[in-house]
Design a protein around this motif. Structure first.
Motif, mmCIF file in Angstrom:
data_model
loop_
_atom_site.group_PDB
_atom_site.id
_atom_site.type_symbol
_atom_site.label_atom_id
_atom_site.label_comp_id
_atom_site.label_asym_id
_atom_site.label_seq_id
_atom_site.Cartn_x
_atom_site.Cartn_y
_atom_site.Cartn_z
ATOM 1 N N ASN A 1 -21.388 -8.602 -32.365
ATOM 2 C CA ASN A 1 -21.427 -9.946 -31.781
ATOM 3 C C ASN A 1 -21.346 -11.011 -32.864
ATOM 4 N N LEU A 2 -22.096 -10.800 -33.960
ATOM 5 C CA LEU A 2 -22.059 -11.763 -35.067
ATOM 6 C C LEU A 2 -20.668 -11.823 -35.687
ATOM 7 N N ARG A 3 -20.030 -10.676 -35.827
ATOM 8 C CA ARG A 3 -18.725 -10.625 -36.482
ATOM 9 C C ARG A 3 -17.658 -11.327 -35.635
ATOM 10 N N LEU A 4 -17.624 -11.065 -34.346
ATOM 11 C CA LEU A 4 -16.624 -11.692 -33.479
ATOM 12 C C LEU A 4 -16.877 -13.187 -33.352
ATOM 13 N N THR A 5 -18.149 -13.581 -33.292
ATOM 14 C CA THR A 5 -18.477 -15.012 -33.220
ATOM 15 C C THR A 5 -18.063 -15.723 -34.502
ATOM 16 N N ALA A 6 -18.279 -15.072 -35.649
ATOM 17 C CA ALA A 6 -17.892 -15.665 -36.928
ATOM 18 C C ALA A 6 -16.376 -15.846 -37.002
ATOM 19 N N ILE A 7 -15.637 -14.897 -36.487
ATOM 20 C CA ILE A 7 -14.171 -15.020 -36.472
ATOM 21 C C ILE A 7 -13.748 -16.203 -35.618
ATOM 22 N N ARG A 8 -14.310 -16.290 -34.417
ATOM 23 C CA ARG A 8 -13.937 -17.375 -33.493
ATOM 24 C C ARG A 8 -14.269 -18.734 -34.097
ATOM 25 N N GLN A 9 -15.460 -18.856 -34.709
ATOM 26 C CA GLN A 9 -15.866 -20.146 -35.282
ATOM 27 C C GLN A 9 -15.039 -20.488 -36.522
ATOM 28 N N ALA A 10 -14.732 -19.492 -37.345
ATOM 29 C CA ALA A 10 -13.944 -19.757 -38.550
ATOM 30 C C ALA A 10 -12.548 -20.259 -38.195
ATOM 31 N N ILE A 11 -11.949 -19.702 -37.152
ATOM 32 C CA ILE A 11 -10.614 -20.147 -36.736
ATOM 33 C C ILE A 11 -10.670 -21.562 -36.186
ATOM 34 N N ALA A 12 -11.705 -21.865 -35.403
ATOM 35 C CA ALA A 12 -11.826 -23.203 -34.823
ATOM 36 C C ALA A 12 -12.007 -24.279 -35.889
ATOM 37 N N GLN A 13 -12.497 -23.916 -37.067
ATOM 38 C CA GLN A 13 -12.729 -24.881 -38.136
ATOM 39 C C GLN A 13 -11.551 -25.019 -39.094
ATOM 40 N N LEU A 14 -10.481 -24.254 -38.869
ATOM 41 C CA LEU A 14 -9.319 -24.337 -39.758
ATOM 42 C C LEU A 14 -8.614 -25.676 -39.602
ATOM 43 N N PRO A 15 -8.277 -26.350 -40.704
ATOM 44 C CA PRO A 15 -7.560 -27.636 -40.619
ATOM 45 C C PRO A 15 -6.041 -27.420 -40.572
ATOM 46 N N PHE A 16 -5.436 -27.755 -39.447
ATOM 47 C CA PHE A 16 -3.978 -27.674 -39.318
ATOM 48 C C PHE A 16 -3.418 -29.092 -39.167
ATOM 49 N N ARG A 17 -2.290 -29.326 -39.850
ATOM 50 C CA ARG A 17 -1.649 -30.636 -39.754
ATOM 51 C C ARG A 17 -0.140 -30.431 -39.702
ATOM 52 N N PHE A 18 0.463 -30.902 -38.607
ATOM 53 C CA PHE A 18 1.909 -30.792 -38.428
ATOM 54 C C PHE A 18 2.448 -32.132 -37.942
ATOM 55 N N ARG A 19 3.496 -32.582 -38.597
ATOM 56 C CA ARG A 19 4.148 -33.853 -38.229
ATOM 57 C C ARG A 19 3.133 -34.995 -38.135
ATOM 58 N N ASP A 20 2.288 -35.059 -39.166
ATOM 59 C CA ASP A 20 1.268 -36.120 -39.280
ATOM 60 C C ASP A 20 0.217 -36.054 -38.182
ATOM 61 N N ASN A 21 0.083 -34.918 -37.517
ATOM 62 C CA ASN A 21 -0.940 -34.762 -36.482
ATOM 63 C C ASN A 21 -1.909 -33.649 -36.889
ATOM 64 N N ASN A 22 -3.202 -33.963 -36.826
ATOM 65 C CA ASN A 22 -4.234 -32.966 -37.052
ATOM 66 C C ASN A 22 -4.504 -32.239 -35.739
ATOM 67 N N ILE A 23 -4.411 -30.925 -35.764
ATOM 68 C CA ILE A 23 -4.631 -30.154 -34.538
ATOM 69 C C ILE A 23 -5.667 -29.061 -34.813
ATOM 70 N N THR A 24 -6.337 -28.682 -33.748
ATOM 71 C CA THR A 24 -7.339 -27.618 -33.815
ATOM 72 C C THR A 24 -6.833 -26.411 -33.036
ATOM 73 N N ILE A 25 -6.915 -25.271 -33.648
ATOM 74 C CA ILE A 25 -6.485 -24.022 -33.021
ATOM 75 C C ILE A 25 -7.720 -23.187 -32.692
ATOM 76 N N THR A 26 -7.775 -22.692 -31.470
ATOM 77 C CA THR A 26 -8.870 -21.808 -31.066
ATOM 78 C C THR A 26 -8.295 -20.486 -30.549
ATOM 79 N N VAL A 27 -9.167 -19.514 -30.406
ATOM 80 C CA VAL A 27 -8.750 -18.217 -29.887
ATOM 81 C C VAL A 27 -9.705 -17.782 -28.776
ATOM 82 N N SER A 28 -9.153 -17.005 -27.862
ATOM 83 C CA SER A 28 -9.959 -16.348 -26.832
ATOM 84 C C SER A 28 -10.020 -14.865 -27.152
ATOM 85 N N MET A 29 -11.140 -14.230 -26.790
ATOM 86 C CA MET A 29 -11.338 -12.823 -27.128
ATOM 87 C C MET A 29 -11.786 -12.039 -25.908
#
Length: 518
Positions: free
Chosen positions: A453-481
């Motif tokens: 549970n800790l490992r899967l939660t850490a993966i989900r939270q780490a992905i949600a905190q990734l900084p993505f920027r495309f065409r001058d737009n900051n976007i947040t990417i999340t995953v479902s498990m």
């Protein structure tokens, strides 16, 4: 008395030289045995390097290896090598027939598929099952393509007999998407160098962007042509390697046999000389004891001295032959070392190729074939030890929307970063493989409930905190498990189906969620 002392001194020198010659012969014999040991190791490496090219070839190389291990006469290896050479030539002769069969199969199925409006549900599952089967060899990839074409033909016949006419436009679109995805997976599993590999990568990128139904058949035909071209090049390279190795081995076996025969002959001559020298020494000793006056014994002593000189000349001739034999053995050793290096380089090339075959080209995590193998392996371990075995399916939320708004290059970058992020959160015993276009499957063996549970939660939270920027737009990417555990009478297909249901439930409940199903 002085003459007797001189003779004794000469005898002592001759005995010393004889001892040195015996030591030299022993060294040559040891070197010959070491050469045979190197030859054994070479055949062992060769059997590993050529494994999988042809079953009969594997068998014959294995027999050759067994003969060496059983200490058989080296001369018996020459017929074995000739058989291996004939098998290698037969492989090259059989390739055009296989290619002709594949062309005929494709031509027939391409005409059928061209008029095909849709695919039944059962055959969709059959198609998925066929393409999800791992292929670890080039011949297996060709058989994979043949099976795919055969299934297309079957699909058309079923549709024709049942008269499927329900919403043909939707069915055709669904079929297009499925076939495009499966063709992408097939290209991912192929690994060719040079122009064929570059063209396959270009086709895969084209499929990711989307193609028209009328273009899919042309692309499939081009993929098959590239597969044939790449396979032909690989076969030619393997054939050339085998021909070179066979030629070198044949020469080495011939020269080794000749060296062994010469060594045996020298050994026999040396023994004869030793016996003659011992006889002469005994005659001189007896003469010294019998004759009180040297003058009366001088004629016989002169004769014995001449015989000693003849033995000395014969010994010099043997020394020359031994020197030539040592030079030949040294040459053979260098040739064997060269062959060993060649075989090791070829083995390393096969190892690198195998690693590339089982890695996804884009994300550099394991592909679907490697995933299926690992899941089957962990399943068998679970049957034996009954330790907790967790499987989770990770899917990127709204990935298609990102591709539409920011392009497929942005989508590829997201996949790479997310794959790298997931891998950082996993332990060395865990496994990650690319399950689909934007989905990854995780296998967590022997992990407690709290840890998983800790490992899967850490993966989900780490992905949600990734900084993505495309065409001058900051976007947040999340995953479902969607996650589950092996239980009771579960099999790998059951687990895959259950994780897919869990993932569907997680998506229905909203983005960035984990759902367990037991």
């Amino acid at each position: 008395m002085t003459d007797i002392n001189a003779v004794a001194s000469q005898l002592s020198q001759l005995k010393l030289r004889l001892d040195q010659a015996q030591l030299t012969h022993r060294d040559a014999s040891l070197k010959s045995r070491r050469e045979i040991a190197i030859l054994k190791r070479l055949i062992s490496r060769l059997s590993v390097a050529c494994r999988g090219l042809d079953s009969e070839l594997d068998e014959k190389i294995g027999m050759l290896r067994q003969d060496l291990e059983q200490q058989k006469d080296i001369s018996l290896l020459i017929p074995r090598i000739a058989v291996v050479e004939r098998l290698a030539n037969r492989m090259g002769d059989a390739h055009p027939k296989e290619r002709e069969l594949l062309d005929k199969q494709f031509q027939r199925n391409s005409e059928i598929l061209r008029r095909f409006p849709g695919l039944p549900a059962q055959l969709k599952r059959d198609l998925h099952q066929l393409l999800s089967q791992p292929t670890t060899t080039l011949s297996g990839s060709l058989q994979h393509v043949l099976g795919l074409m055969s299934l297309y033909e079957r699909a058309l016949k079923l549709v024709a007999t049942k008269g499927l006419q329900n919403n043909p436009a939707a069915i055709q679109q669904d079929l297009l998407m499925k076939l495009t995805a499966e063709l992408q997976n097939l290209i991912t599993e192929l690994d060719f160098d040079g122009e064929a590999g570059d063209k396959l990568l270009t086709i895969r990128n084209q499929l990711l962007k989307g193609v028209l139904p009328s273009e899919l058949l042309t692309i499939a035909l081009e993929v098959l042509r590239l597969v044939l071209t790449g396979t032909h090049q690989e076969r030619q390279a393997s054939q050339q390697f085998l021909d070179n190795v066979n030629g070198e081995l044949g020469t080495l076996c011939k020269t080794t046999q000749q060296s062994a025969e010469q060594s045996h002959t020298i050994y026999e001559h040396r023994g004869e000389m030793t016996d003659e020298l011992a006889g002469l020494a005994q005659s001189i000793k007896s003469g010294l004891q019998t004759h009180k006056q040297l003058d009366s014994w001088r004629p016989e002593l002169t004769h014995l001295t001449k015989e000693l000189l003849v033995l000395a000349e014969r010994n010099k001739a043997l020394e020359k032959r031994e020197k030539a034999l040592l030079e030949q053995l040294s040459y053979n050793t260098s040739k064997i070392e060269h062959l060993y290096d060649q075989t090791m380089n070829y083995r390393q090339r096969l190892t690198d190729q195998e690693q590339r075959i089982f890695l996804d080209n884009l994300t550099k995590v394991y592909n679907r074939s490697a995933l299926n193998d690992r899941l089957e392996h962990e399943y068998r371990r679970w049957l034996r030890y009954q330790h907790p075995l967790c499987v989770a399916l990770v899917d990127i939320d709204n990935f298609s929307t990102v591709n539409q708004h920011y392009g497929h290059q942005a989508g590829d970058k997201i996949l790479k970063i997310i794959a790298r992020t997931i891998r950082k959160q996993l332990e060395p015993t865990d496994f990650i493989g690319r399950f689909g276009d934007d989905a990854f499957m995780l296998i967590l063996p022997d992990v407690s409930e709290e840890q998983r549970n800790l490992r899967l939660t850490a993966i989900r939270q780490a992905i949600a905190q990734l900084p993505f920027r495309f065409r001058d737009n900051n976007i947040t990417i999340t995953v479902s498990m969607g996650a589950t555990l092996f239980e009771s009478n579960d099999t790998p297909p059951d687990i895959i189906e259950r994780t897919d249901k869990a993932l569907t439930g997680a998506r229905s409940a909203g983005n960035n969620r984990i759902l367990w199903i037991f």
